[in-house]
Design an enzyme around this catalytic site. Structure first.
Site, short mmCIF file in Angstrom:
data_model
loop_
_atom_site.label_atom_id
_atom_site.label_comp_id
_atom_site.label_asym_id
_atom_site.label_seq_id
_atom_site.Cartn_x
_atom_site.Cartn_y
_atom_site.Cartn_z
N GLU A 104 13.48 3.79 0.89
CA GLU A 104 12.74 4.30 2.06
C GLU A 104 13.46 3.96 3.35
O GLU A 104 12.84 3.62 4.35
CB GLU A 104 11.32 3.72 2.06
CG GLU A 104 10.55 3.95 0.77
CD GLU A 104 10.38 5.42 0.39
OE1 GLU A 104 10.68 6.30 1.21
OE2 GLU A 104 9.98 5.68 -0.77
N PHE B 230 0.84 -1.19 0.00
CA PHE B 230 0.00 0.00 0.00
C PHE B 230 0.88 1.25 0.00
O PHE B 230 1.75 1.41 0.87
CB PHE B 230 -0.91 0.01 1.23
CG PHE B 230 -1.78 1.23 1.32
CD1 PHE B 230 -2.90 1.36 0.51
CD2 PHE B 230 -1.46 2.27 2.19
CE1 PHE B 230 -3.69 2.50 0.57
CE2 PHE B 230 -2.25 3.41 2.27
CZ PHE B 230 -3.38 3.53 1.45
N GLY B 231 0.64 2.15 -0.95
CA GLY B 231 1.38 3.40 -1.04
C GLY B 231 0.47 4.56 -0.69
O GLY B 231 -0.67 4.64 -1.17
N TYR B 232 0.96 5.46 0.16
CA TYR B 232 0.14 6.61 0.58
C TYR B 232 0.88 7.94 0.40
O TYR B 232 0.31 9.01 0.65
CB TYR B 232 -0.26 6.46 2.07
CG TYR B 232 0.94 6.31 2.97
CD1 TYR B 232 1.54 5.08 3.18
CD2 TYR B 232 1.51 7.43 3.59
CE1 TYR B 232 2.67 4.95 3.98
CE2 TYR B 232 2.63 7.31 4.39
CZ TYR B 232 3.21 6.07 4.59
OH TYR B 232 4.33 5.95 5.37
N GLY B 233 2.14 7.88 -0.02
CA GLY B 233 2.94 9.10 -0.21
C GLY B 233 3.50 9.10 -1.62
O GLY B 233 2.75 9.00 -2.60
N SER B 234 4.82 9.16 -1.71
CA SER B 234 5.42 9.23 -3.05
C SER B 234 5.11 8.00 -3.88
O SER B 234 5.13 8.06 -5.12
CB SER B 234 6.94 9.43 -2.94
OG SER B 234 7.50 8.37 -2.20
C1 BEZ Z 1 4.34 5.47 0.42
O1 BEZ Z 1 3.59 4.57 0.74
O2 BEZ Z 1 4.11 6.23 -0.49
C2 BEZ Z 1 5.56 5.58 1.19
C3 BEZ Z 1 6.41 4.52 1.21
C4 BEZ Z 1 7.55 4.64 1.92
C5 BEZ Z 1 7.82 5.76 2.64
C6 BEZ Z 1 6.91 6.80 2.61
C7 BEZ Z 1 5.78 6.72 1.89
#
Ligand code: BEZ
Length: 189
Positions: free
Chosen positions: A99, A24-28
């Site tokens: 990350e 699941f990605g929530y940022g970049s």
């Molecule tokens: C993300 O899910 O987009 C994310 C992944 C690693 C670090 C910060 C955000």
């Protein structure tokens, strides 16, 4: 906890032996998928909220002047919308490096838009990591972002790309959009 989480993440063996795992990605990760994936689907996770509370020493700031990037904070009743990717386990080596600044891989239920649910992985920078900056007002966060830059570029690009990607997903995020509004005001001065 050390800010370099590569070794800790490599010990995570929960999905060993699996051909593919949902991430699941929530940022970049929403707008920058620089890795191969088998499928990509809008998704959400419950009980967590997105916050610009993590320091970035290696992407959007420097060790001397960290930028601010997102992490997830536990909050009862919250839903965080983002993008899920079905990836093969080799991709985690790449992501663990990308990350490495405080993010741990945690197993978590991921819900797709059709309400299907799977157990997958998410990278979260928990409050006990040494790069964690914690809460500040959206106005102060915007000012911090406006003055920060790192090897991956201006911190403001990260914020603006994330806000655009959330809009494209049709998702409102009050915290992100408030910071975007303050940042635009600062940059028009
Ligand atoms: C993300 O899910 O987009 C994310 C992944 C690693 C670090 C910060 C955000």
């Amino acid at each position: 906890m050390t800010a370099n989480t590569i070794a800790i993440n490599q010990m995570m063996d929960k999905f060993d032996g699996r051909h593919s795992v949902w991430l699941f990605g929530y940022g970049s990760l929403i707008y920058k998928a620089d890795f191969p994936y088998l499928q990509r689907r809008p998704a959400s996770i419950a009980g967590w909220t997105r916050r610009f509370w993590q320091g970035s020493h290696d992407h959007r700031g420097t060790p001397e002047a960290p930028g601010r990037v997102v992490t997830l904070i536990e909050e009862a009743g919250a839903i965080c919308h983002g993008m899920a990717y079905l990836i093969t386990p080799e991709v985690f080596a790449h992501l663990d490096h990308r990350e490495k600044n405080g993010y741990l891989r945690l197993a978590m239920p991921i819900t797709f838009e059709d309400r299907d649910e799977v157990e997958g992985l998410v990278y979260i920078a928990t409050p006990d990591n040494t790069a964690f900056l914690g809460a500040a007002s959206e106005q102060d966060i915007a000012a911090h972002i406006a003055r920060s830059v790192g090897p991956s570029g201006p911190n403001s690009d990260y914020l603006n790309h994330l806000a655009t990607a959330l809009r494209e997903l049709g998702r409102h995020d009050q915290h992100v959009f408030e910071i975007e509004r303050h940042l635009a005001a600062l940059q028009s001065k």
